[in-house]
Design a protein around this motif. Sequence first.
Motif, PDB file in Angstrom:
ATOM      1  N   PHE A  43      -8.656  15.279 -11.864  1.00 13.94           N
ATOM      2  CA  PHE A  43      -9.272  16.569 -11.561  1.00 13.94           C
ATOM      3  C   PHE A  43      -8.510  17.744 -12.161  1.00 13.94           C
ATOM      4  CE2 PHE A  43     -10.948  13.996  -7.986  1.00 13.94           C
ATOM      5  CZ  PHE A  43     -12.299  14.173  -8.245  1.00 13.94           C
ATOM      6  N   ALA A  44      -7.447  17.432 -12.905  1.00  8.27           N
ATOM      7  CA  ALA A  44      -6.661  18.469 -13.577  1.00  8.27           C
ATOM      8  C   ALA A  44      -6.210  19.552 -12.603  1.00  8.27           C
ATOM      9  CB  ALA A  44      -7.462  19.092 -14.724  1.00  8.27           C
ATOM     10  N   THR A  45      -5.625  19.119 -11.498  1.00  6.97           N
ATOM     11  CA  THR A  45      -5.087  20.072 -10.527  1.00  6.97           C
ATOM     12  C   THR A  45      -3.640  19.717 -10.228  1.00  6.97           C
ATOM     13  OG1 THR A  45      -5.260  20.944  -8.273  1.00  6.97           O
ATOM     14  CG2 THR A  45      -5.985  18.685  -8.596  1.00  6.97           C
ATOM     15  N   ALA A  46      -2.821  20.743 -10.094  1.00 10.46           N
ATOM     16  CA  ALA A  46      -1.407  20.537  -9.796  1.00 10.46           C
ATOM     17  C   ALA A  46      -1.137  20.589  -8.296  1.00 10.46           C
ATOM     18  CB  ALA A  46      -0.568  21.600 -10.512  1.00 10.46           C
ATOM     19  N   GLU A  47      -2.178  20.825  -7.496  1.00  7.13           N
ATOM     20  CA  GLU A  47      -1.995  20.912  -6.039  1.00  7.13           C
ATOM     21  C   GLU A  47      -1.884  19.489  -5.481  1.00  7.13           C
ATOM     22  OE1 GLU A  47      -3.794  23.264  -2.164  1.00  7.13           O
ATOM     23  OE2 GLU A  47      -4.863  23.342  -4.069  1.00  7.13           O
ATOM     24  N   THR A  48      -0.655  19.065  -5.233  1.00  8.49           N
ATOM     25  CA  THR A  48      -0.409  17.659  -4.912  1.00  8.49           C
ATOM     26  C   THR A  48      -1.116  17.201  -3.640  1.00  8.49           C
ATOM     27  OG1 THR A  48       1.665  18.331  -3.825  1.00  8.49           O
ATOM     28  CG2 THR A  48       1.804  17.553  -6.105  1.00  8.49           C
ATOM     29  N   ARG A  49      -1.283  18.079  -2.679  1.00  4.17           N
ATOM     30  CA  ARG A  49      -1.916  17.640  -1.437  1.00  4.17           C
ATOM     31  C   ARG A  49      -3.399  17.336  -1.638  1.00  4.17           C
ATOM     32  NH1 ARG A  49      -3.527  22.387   2.425  1.00  4.17           N
ATOM     33  NH2 ARG A  49      -4.073  24.019   0.938  1.00  4.17           N
ATOM     34  N   VAL A  50      -4.014  17.901  -2.671  1.00  2.00           N
ATOM     35  CA  VAL A  50      -5.404  17.559  -2.981  1.00  2.00           C
ATOM     36  C   VAL A  50      -5.482  16.100  -3.421  1.00  2.00           C
ATOM     37  CG1 VAL A  50      -7.343  17.987  -4.529  1.00  2.00           C
ATOM     38  CG2 VAL A  50      -6.072  19.906  -3.573  1.00  2.00           C
ATOM     39  N   GLY A  51      -4.601  15.709  -4.325  1.00  2.00           N
ATOM     40  CA  GLY A  51      -4.578  14.323  -4.774  1.00  2.00           C
ATOM     41  C   GLY A  51      -4.290  13.364  -3.642  1.00  2.00           C
ATOM     42  N   VAL A  52      -3.343  13.723  -2.794  1.00  5.67           N
ATOM     43  CA  VAL A  52      -2.996  12.874  -1.651  1.00  5.67           C
ATOM     44  C   VAL A  52      -4.191  12.719  -0.717  1.00  5.67           C
ATOM     45  CG1 VAL A  52      -1.608  12.760   0.465  1.00  5.67           C
ATOM     46  CG2 VAL A  52      -0.522  13.298  -1.725  1.00  5.67           C
TER      47      VAL A  52
ATOM     48  N   ARG B 107       3.049   7.239   6.682  1.00  5.87           N
ATOM     49  CA  ARG B 107       4.472   7.379   6.997  1.00  5.87           C
ATOM     50  C   ARG B 107       5.330   7.461   5.748  1.00  5.87           C
ATOM     51  NH1 ARG B 107       2.801   3.482  11.035  1.00  5.87           N
ATOM     52  NH2 ARG B 107       2.692   4.520  13.069  1.00  5.87           N
ATOM     53  N   GLY B 108       4.784   7.046   4.630  1.00  5.72           N
ATOM     54  CA  GLY B 108       5.537   7.110   3.387  1.00  5.72           C
ATOM     55  C   GLY B 108       5.228   8.328   2.538  1.00  5.72           C
ATOM     56  N   LEU B 109       4.371   9.221   3.027  1.00  5.42           N
ATOM     57  CA  LEU B 109       4.008  10.394   2.239  1.00  5.42           C
ATOM     58  C   LEU B 109       5.203  11.315   2.042  1.00  5.42           C
ATOM     59  CD1 LEU B 109       0.523  11.400   3.726  1.00  5.42           C
ATOM     60  CD2 LEU B 109       0.998  10.071   1.654  1.00  5.42           C
ATOM     61  N   THR B 110       5.347  11.837   0.832  1.00  5.04           N
ATOM     62  CA  THR B 110       6.402  12.803   0.547  1.00  5.04           C
ATOM     63  C   THR B 110       5.824  14.203   0.369  1.00  5.04           C
ATOM     64  OG1 THR B 110       6.234  12.313  -1.828  1.00  5.04           O
ATOM     65  CG2 THR B 110       7.848  11.054  -0.545  1.00  5.04           C
ATOM     66  N   VAL B 111       4.514  14.314   0.485  1.00  4.61           N
ATOM     67  CA  VAL B 111       3.823  15.601   0.385  1.00  4.61           C
ATOM     68  C   VAL B 111       3.341  15.987   1.774  1.00  4.61           C
ATOM     69  CG1 VAL B 111       1.852  16.827  -0.615  1.00  4.61           C
ATOM     70  CG2 VAL B 111       3.087  15.116  -1.975  1.00  4.61           C
TER      71      VAL B 111
ATOM     72  N   LEU C 269       0.817  -1.212   0.000  1.00  4.85           N
ATOM     73  CA  LEU C 269       0.000   0.000   0.000  1.00  4.85           C
ATOM     74  C   LEU C 269       0.848   1.259   0.000  1.00  4.85           C
ATOM     75  CD1 LEU C 269      -2.994  -0.678   2.415  1.00  4.85           C
ATOM     76  CD2 LEU C 269      -2.939  -0.790  -0.065  1.00  4.85           C
ATOM     77  N   ARG C 270       1.863   1.292   0.817  1.00  2.00           N
ATOM     78  CA  ARG C 270       2.686   2.491   0.912  1.00  2.00           C
ATOM     79  C   ARG C 270       3.392   2.771  -0.413  1.00  2.00           C
ATOM     80  NH1 ARG C 270       7.496   3.259   5.305  1.00  2.00           N
ATOM     81  NH2 ARG C 270       5.816   2.679   6.733  1.00  2.00           N
ATOM     82  N   ASP C 271       3.900   1.719  -1.033  1.00  2.00           N
ATOM     83  CA  ASP C 271       4.660   1.897  -2.269  1.00  2.00           C
ATOM     84  C   ASP C 271       3.787   2.382  -3.417  1.00  2.00           C
ATOM     85  OD1 ASP C 271       6.861   1.004  -0.901  1.00  2.00           O
ATOM     86  OD2 ASP C 271       6.700  -1.060  -1.627  1.00  2.00           O
ATOM     87  N   GLY C 272       2.534   1.930  -3.464  1.00  2.00           N
ATOM     88  CA  GLY C 272       1.687   2.276  -4.591  1.00  2.00           C
ATOM     89  C   GLY C 272       0.807   3.490  -4.383  1.00  2.00           C
ATOM     90  N   PHE C 273       0.860   4.071  -3.196  1.00  2.00           N
ATOM     91  CA  PHE C 273      -0.067   5.158  -2.908  1.00  2.00           C
ATOM     92  C   PHE C 273       0.212   6.401  -3.752  1.00  2.00           C
ATOM     93  CE2 PHE C 273      -1.426   8.956  -0.636  1.00  2.00           C
ATOM     94  CZ  PHE C 273      -2.779   8.683  -0.474  1.00  2.00           C
ATOM     95  N   ALA C 274       1.461   6.724  -3.955  1.00  2.00           N
ATOM     96  CA  ALA C 274       1.804   7.936  -4.706  1.00  2.00           C
ATOM     97  C   ALA C 274       1.212   7.902  -6.114  1.00  2.00           C
ATOM     98  CB  ALA C 274       3.320   8.116  -4.765  1.00  2.00           C
ATOM     99  N   ASP C 275       1.192   6.722  -6.727  1.00  2.00           N
ATOM    100  CA  ASP C 275       0.606   6.603  -8.071  1.00  2.00           C
ATOM    101  C   ASP C 275      -0.886   6.904  -8.041  1.00  2.00           C
ATOM    102  OD1 ASP C 275       3.052   5.890  -9.127  1.00  2.00           O
ATOM    103  OD2 ASP C 275       2.681   3.735  -8.929  1.00  2.00           O
ATOM    104  N   ARG C 276      -1.573   6.430  -6.994  1.00  2.00           N
ATOM    105  CA  ARG C 276      -3.012   6.700  -6.882  1.00  2.00           C
ATOM    106  C   ARG C 276      -3.278   8.175  -6.640  1.00  2.00           C
ATOM    107  NH1 ARG C 276      -1.046   1.491  -6.942  1.00  2.00           N
ATOM    108  NH2 ARG C 276      -2.753   0.094  -7.541  1.00  2.00           N
ATOM    109  N   ALA C 277      -2.430   8.811  -5.858  1.00  2.00           N
ATOM    110  CA  ALA C 277      -2.600  10.242  -5.606  1.00  2.00           C
ATOM    111  C   ALA C 277      -2.388  11.052  -6.878  1.00  2.00           C
ATOM    112  CB  ALA C 277      -1.633  10.699  -4.515  1.00  2.00           C
ATOM    113  N   ARG C 278      -1.383  10.681  -7.679  1.00  2.00           N
ATOM    114  CA  ARG C 278      -1.153  11.382  -8.945  1.00  2.00           C
ATOM    115  C   ARG C 278      -2.321  11.181  -9.900  1.00  2.00           C
ATOM    116  NH1 ARG C 278       4.345  10.005  -7.993  1.00  2.00           N
ATOM    117  NH2 ARG C 278       4.055   7.961  -8.985  1.00  2.00           N
ATOM    118  N   ALA C 279      -2.901   9.988  -9.867  1.00  2.00           N
ATOM    119  CA  ALA C 279      -4.056   9.724 -10.724  1.00  2.00           C
ATOM    120  C   ALA C 279      -5.224  10.632 -10.365  1.00  2.00           C
ATOM    121  CB  ALA C 279      -4.472   8.261 -10.618  1.00  2.00           C
TER     122      ALA C 279
END
Length: 225
Positions: free
Chosen positions: A56-65, A138-142, A41-51
């Motif tokens: 939603f066509a937003t560059a605000e990364t914390r929204v995706g996260v 714990r793996g979030l980079t945002v 889950l931790r490893d694949g989460f960033a891909d889901r957040a980017r998706a």
Amino acid sequence: MTAEVPPEQVAEALRDVARLGGFFALDTVAPAPFHERGGALRDGFADRARAVNDRFATAETRVGVSVAHLGLAARLWSPVLACALVHGIVPTMSGVEWSGDGTDLRLVGPRGRLAARLPSPLEAVLAEADGVLREVERGLTVKVAPGLLAGNSASALVGSAAQLLRTRPALRGPLTRLTRDLLDTGRLRGTGRITGPGPTFRRNSCCLYYRAPGGGKCGDCCLTP
């Protein structure tokens, strides 16, 4: 007597609650060699957040996260809550992983424990849902506010409880007690309050969905009048 439940009994309980639909679905598979398994889950989460950001066509990364985190929280809380209340089994979620490239989950090597034989069924339910979610965090980079993440977990908990109640109204008493007790435990304490018998919820934070183009405010958002 041991609290451990035979794997097939856990799998059957999960298959049963999956019939409730939506976020309650959690496939189970036998253990497989590591290279054949999906990503943790931790490893694949960033891909889901980017998706989410792409959708939603937003560059605000914390929204995706945040939005991806809220969806994951619902997929963790729903089967754990339902199994505990419908079957008296708390599934062990340490083997949960992404199923394919989407947001569905699966549980590898299903295990579980009888809630009635645990020192604290409440703490066990919390650990298997919110505890697994915190491992992902714990793996979030945002940078995302801890209160927002805790609020997402609480919101998902109440949403799962409301859906479970709609399909199993006879569970109202124990479901209401467990939900209220969970909201008064650990980091969920102070995240919001139950406002009605649905149960409905008013959280003290916002998941940021309103910041996405075309987004809006959720029904339990602190920004909703």
